[in-house]
Design a protein around this motif. Structure first.
Motif, PDB file in Angstrom:
ATOM      1  N   UNK A  36      -5.168 -29.001   2.458  1.00 12.17           N
ATOM      2  CA  UNK A  36      -5.585 -29.846   1.337  1.00 12.17           C
ATOM      3  C   UNK A  36      -6.994 -30.392   1.553  1.00 12.17           C
ATOM      4  N   UNK A  37      -7.285 -30.778   2.784  1.00 13.67           N
ATOM      5  CA  UNK A  37      -8.604 -31.354   3.063  1.00 13.67           C
ATOM      6  C   UNK A  37      -9.719 -30.310   2.928  1.00 13.67           C
ATOM      7  N   UNK A  38      -9.360 -29.049   3.086  1.00 17.05           N
ATOM      8  CA  UNK A  38     -10.345 -27.983   2.913  1.00 17.05           C
ATOM      9  C   UNK A  38     -10.417 -27.526   1.459  1.00 17.05           C
ATOM     10  N   UNK A  39      -9.549 -28.139   0.607  1.00 16.03           N
ATOM     11  CA  UNK A  39      -9.448 -27.707  -0.794  1.00 16.03           C
ATOM     12  C   UNK A  39      -9.266 -26.191  -0.870  1.00 16.03           C
ATOM     13  N   UNK A  40      -8.380 -25.685  -0.011  1.00 14.01           N
ATOM     14  CA  UNK A  40      -8.158 -24.240   0.071  1.00 14.01           C
ATOM     15  C   UNK A  40      -6.660 -23.961   0.081  1.00 14.01           C
ATOM     16  N   UNK A  69      -5.896 -35.261  -5.248  1.00 16.05           N
ATOM     17  CA  UNK A  69      -7.144 -34.518  -5.138  1.00 16.05           C
ATOM     18  C   UNK A  69      -8.009 -35.201  -4.091  1.00 16.05           C
ATOM     19  N   UNK A  70      -8.563 -34.429  -3.192  1.00 14.92           N
ATOM     20  CA  UNK A  70      -9.381 -34.974  -2.118  1.00 14.92           C
ATOM     21  C   UNK A  70     -10.812 -35.175  -2.633  1.00 14.92           C
ATOM     22  N   UNK A  72     -14.381 -37.524  -2.151  1.00 15.55           N
ATOM     23  CA  UNK A  72     -15.168 -38.471  -1.351  1.00 15.55           C
ATOM     24  C   UNK A  72     -14.368 -39.037  -0.180  1.00 15.55           C
ATOM     25  N   UNK A  73     -13.727 -38.134   0.556  1.00 16.33           N
ATOM     26  CA  UNK A  73     -12.974 -38.494   1.760  1.00 16.33           C
ATOM     27  C   UNK A  73     -11.759 -39.372   1.488  1.00 16.33           C
ATOM     28  N   UNK A  74     -11.227 -39.341   0.292  1.00 12.63           N
ATOM     29  CA  UNK A  74      -9.993 -40.070   0.007  1.00 12.63           C
ATOM     30  C   UNK A  74      -9.146 -39.262  -0.972  1.00 12.63           C
ATOM     31  N   UNK A  75      -7.839 -39.525  -0.941  1.00 12.85           N
ATOM     32  CA  UNK A  75      -6.914 -38.822  -1.812  1.00 12.85           C
ATOM     33  C   UNK A  75      -6.689 -39.622  -3.098  1.00 12.85           C
TER      34      UNK A  75
END
Length: 202
Positions: A36-40, A69-70, A72-75
């Motif tokens: 999720x953090x890689x948006x992949x 959605x990740x 600016x470094x936040x969900x």
């Protein structure tokens, strides 16, 4: 250990009888948060490799699909994605179960619930479990709650109680409840205190 990024931990554990070190459980994560953090999205081959690493544990977390959605470094919670994410999480859980069957392992799969309130938690869970045949669903022995890492202790407690209030979860699945994202005693203490009450039966 993380089945995606911590294979070396498995290698260190494998030569010995880990039951001497971990008398009850050895958990393996899927790497879904890293995804999720890689948006992949992990490829099918990558996920299969992760299932292979997870089979060495007693309990393995499935790939959840986060309705966040990740940014600016936040969900950021996206309520309109709860339906589709719950459905995809169920497909991931089914895929994991089938892989474990193929690998002939006794590893217990753990479905992860996502959402921010009772309505979204319920929708997500209903859609996730709806992807499984009845005999698969009623054989599940564990349930996990995700997304607690971003909450304060009171909200974490509230979300935990709401998860256990979701209707339609098989009783067997409620008997082993895991909370992902507990980052210290201040967050777990209210949950432990109220766990002594009738709210958390079993």
């Amino acid at each position: 250990y993380n089945g995606f990024s911590e294979e070396h931990f498995v290698t260190r554990i494998a030569p010995c009888d880990f039951q001497e070190l971990y008398p009850q459980f050895l958990y393996s994560d899927s790497g879904g948060l890293q995804q999720a953090r890689m948006n992949a999205k992990f490829s099918r081959e990558t996920k299969r490799g992760i299932y292979f690493q997870q089979k060495k544990s007693t309990h393995a977390f499935a790939f959840d699909e986060m309705p966040f959605e990740y940014i600016n470094n936040s969900m950021v919670f996206r309520p309109e994605r709860v339906d589709e994410c719950g459905t995809q999480a169920g497909k991931n859980l089914k895929e994991q179960i089938e892989a474990f069957d193929e690998f002939n392992t006794d590893t217990k799969p753990i479905g992860i619930v996502q959402g921010m309130d009772l309505d979204s938690l319920s929708t997500y869970t209903r859609n996730m479990l709806g992807q499984l045949e009845d005999h698969r669903k009623y054989n599940l022995e564990c349930l996990a709650l995700g997304g607690v890492i971003w909450l304060n202790p009171v909200d974490a407690l509230h979300k935990t109680v709401q998860t256990l209030q979701i209707s339609g979860i098989p009783d067997k699945m409620r008997s082993h409840f895991h909370i992902l994202g507990i980052t210290g005693w201040k967050k777990i203490l209210p949950i432990l205190i109220i766990s002594k009450s009738d709210i958390f039966k079993g």
